[in-house]
Design a protein around this motif. Structure first.
Motif, short mmCIF file in Angstrom:
data_model
loop_
_atom_site.label_atom_id
_atom_site.label_comp_id
_atom_site.label_asym_id
_atom_site.label_seq_id
_atom_site.Cartn_x
_atom_site.Cartn_y
_atom_site.Cartn_z
N CYS A 42 25.92 37.76 72.21
CA CYS A 42 24.57 37.26 72.41
C CYS A 42 24.37 37.08 73.91
O CYS A 42 25.16 36.38 74.56
CB CYS A 42 24.34 35.94 71.67
N SER A 43 23.35 37.74 74.46
CA SER A 43 23.12 37.69 75.91
C SER A 43 24.38 38.05 76.69
O SER A 43 24.77 37.39 77.65
CB SER A 43 22.63 36.29 76.32
N GLN A 44 25.05 39.11 76.25
CA GLN A 44 26.24 39.66 76.87
C GLN A 44 27.46 38.75 76.80
O GLN A 44 28.49 39.04 77.38
CB GLN A 44 25.97 40.03 78.34
N GLU A 45 27.35 37.65 76.07
CA GLU A 45 28.48 36.74 75.89
C GLU A 45 29.10 36.95 74.52
O GLU A 45 28.39 36.99 73.51
CB GLU A 45 28.01 35.30 76.02
N CYS A 46 30.40 37.09 74.49
CA CYS A 46 31.09 37.26 73.22
C CYS A 46 31.06 35.92 72.46
O CYS A 46 31.54 34.90 72.96
CB CYS A 46 32.54 37.71 73.43
N ILE A 47 30.52 35.95 71.24
CA ILE A 47 30.44 34.73 70.44
C ILE A 47 31.30 34.79 69.19
O ILE A 47 31.47 33.79 68.49
CB ILE A 47 28.99 34.42 70.04
N PHE A 48 31.86 35.97 68.90
CA PHE A 48 32.65 36.14 67.68
C PHE A 48 33.61 37.30 67.90
O PHE A 48 33.23 38.33 68.45
CB PHE A 48 31.72 36.43 66.50
N SER A 49 34.85 37.14 67.45
CA SER A 49 35.81 38.23 67.59
C SER A 49 36.79 38.23 66.44
O SER A 49 37.40 37.21 66.11
CB SER A 49 36.58 38.11 68.92
N LYS A 50 36.89 39.39 65.82
CA LYS A 50 37.89 39.61 64.77
C LYS A 50 38.48 40.99 65.02
O LYS A 50 38.12 41.98 64.41
CB LYS A 50 37.25 39.53 63.38
N LEU A 51 39.40 41.04 65.98
CA LEU A 51 40.03 42.29 66.41
C LEU A 51 41.54 42.13 66.37
O LEU A 51 42.09 41.23 67.02
CB LEU A 51 39.57 42.67 67.82
N ARG A 52 42.18 43.01 65.66
CA ARG A 52 43.64 42.89 65.50
C ARG A 52 44.36 43.01 66.83
O ARG A 52 45.43 42.42 67.02
CB ARG A 52 44.14 43.97 64.53
N GLU A 53 43.78 43.75 67.78
CA GLU A 53 44.44 43.93 69.08
C GLU A 53 44.45 42.65 69.90
O GLU A 53 45.25 42.50 70.83
CB GLU A 53 43.76 45.04 69.86
N ASN A 54 43.55 41.72 69.56
CA ASN A 54 43.44 40.48 70.35
C ASN A 54 43.94 39.24 69.64
O ASN A 54 44.10 38.20 70.28
CB ASN A 54 41.98 40.26 70.75
N GLU A 55 44.15 39.31 68.33
CA GLU A 55 44.54 38.12 67.60
C GLU A 55 45.35 38.47 66.36
O GLU A 55 45.38 39.62 65.93
CB GLU A 55 43.29 37.31 67.19
N ASP A 56 45.98 37.47 65.83
CA ASP A 56 46.79 37.62 64.62
C ASP A 56 45.88 37.55 63.40
O ASP A 56 45.30 36.50 63.11
CB ASP A 56 47.84 36.51 64.57
#
Length: 262
Positions: A77-91
């Motif tokens: 939102c407005s170029q700010e990451c507000i949600f992340s579900k990526l295996r490369e970044n988290e368990d």
């Protein structure tokens, strides 16, 4: 995702007018129609390990974590990451409910996952007690009893908002116990649980004034077909579409940015 991309599901909708939550319609705001999925997505019933997408090598009695096949996302939102579900970044490993309970603290956000169904989110209270939106009611239940064969994980950091202190998270959850459909302003378990933890009105249905300037971008990472970007006018709209993709594996062609692929 297996063959989920080829599977067509029939979804039920109801219509709800949306606009400025203050009740004042400004020139730049338009009253539209938001489509709310029925409570059938919140059914937490008895499932076998195979129903939940777990193979015979991974039964719910096993204690070690393991991964499941699922769509990955990031949202902005407005170029700010507000949600992340990526295996490369988290368990993204999941655990049996018994193991998960040994890891939890009061106020934690928990996610129960399975294949071809939206995840079910709950707020952990103590022992095996959780508070959640289920079948049109905010209620307290045993996590062991409602898990229905699903495995789970702690998702406190899935949203990038600043969390409330644990006592306020629990105050939010407990303070809404026993509310039913006509009194509830959340459309799914995730929105309710996330609101309890972060206290942001954007998680409520109609809690966000729509404007041309504010847009949410959801990046859907599909194995073998790249990254698809979708645009939404509200956080709640974005959550509903992401949960729909989790349940069906099918992307809508509407609201795709630049053809949707990157």
């Amino acid at each position: 995702m297996g063959n989920q991309l080829d599977r067509i599901t029939h979804l039920n909708y109801s219509e709800l007018p949306t606009g400025d939550p203050s009740g004042l319609e400004k020139d730049e705001l338009r009253v539209g129609v938001a489509y709310f999925f029925s409570d059938e997505e919140e059914e937490v019933d008895d499932r076998t390990p195979s129903d939940c997408g777990f193979t015979k090598d991974h039964s719910p009695t096993e204690e070690e974590p393991f991964s499941v096949s699922e769509v990955e996302y990031s949202a902005f939102c407005s170029q700010e990451c507000i949600f992340s579900k990526l295996r490369e970044n988290e368990d993204l490993n999941v655990y049996s409910v018994k193991t998960l309970l040994t890891m939890c603290k009061p106020g934690d956000l928990l996610e129960l996952v399975g294949t071809a169904q939206p995840p079910h989110w709950v707020i952990y209270e103590h022992d095996d007690q959780i508070i959640h939106l289920h079948k049109g009611e905010i209620r307290k239940d045993s996590l062991l009893e409602i898990s229905g064969g699903r495995h789970g994980r702690i998702v406190n950091n899935r949203y990038r908002f600043r969390p409330l202190p644990p006592d306020l998270v629990m105050q939010n959850a407990v303070g809404h116990l026993s509310l039913r459909s006509e009194e509830i302003c959340w459309t799914n378990s995730e929105s309710f649980a996330a609101w309890c933890r972060f206290g942001k009105r954007e998680f409520k249905a109609g809690g966000e004034a729509h404007s041309a300037e504010q847009q949410y971008f959801l990046k859907v990472h599909l194995s073998g077909s790249g990254v698809h970007t979708l645009v939404f006018r509200s956080l709640e709209d974005m959550i509903r579409e992401r949960r729909r993709v989790d349940a069906s594996g099918i992307l809508k062609e509407l609201s795709l940015v630049n053809g949707g692929k990157e």
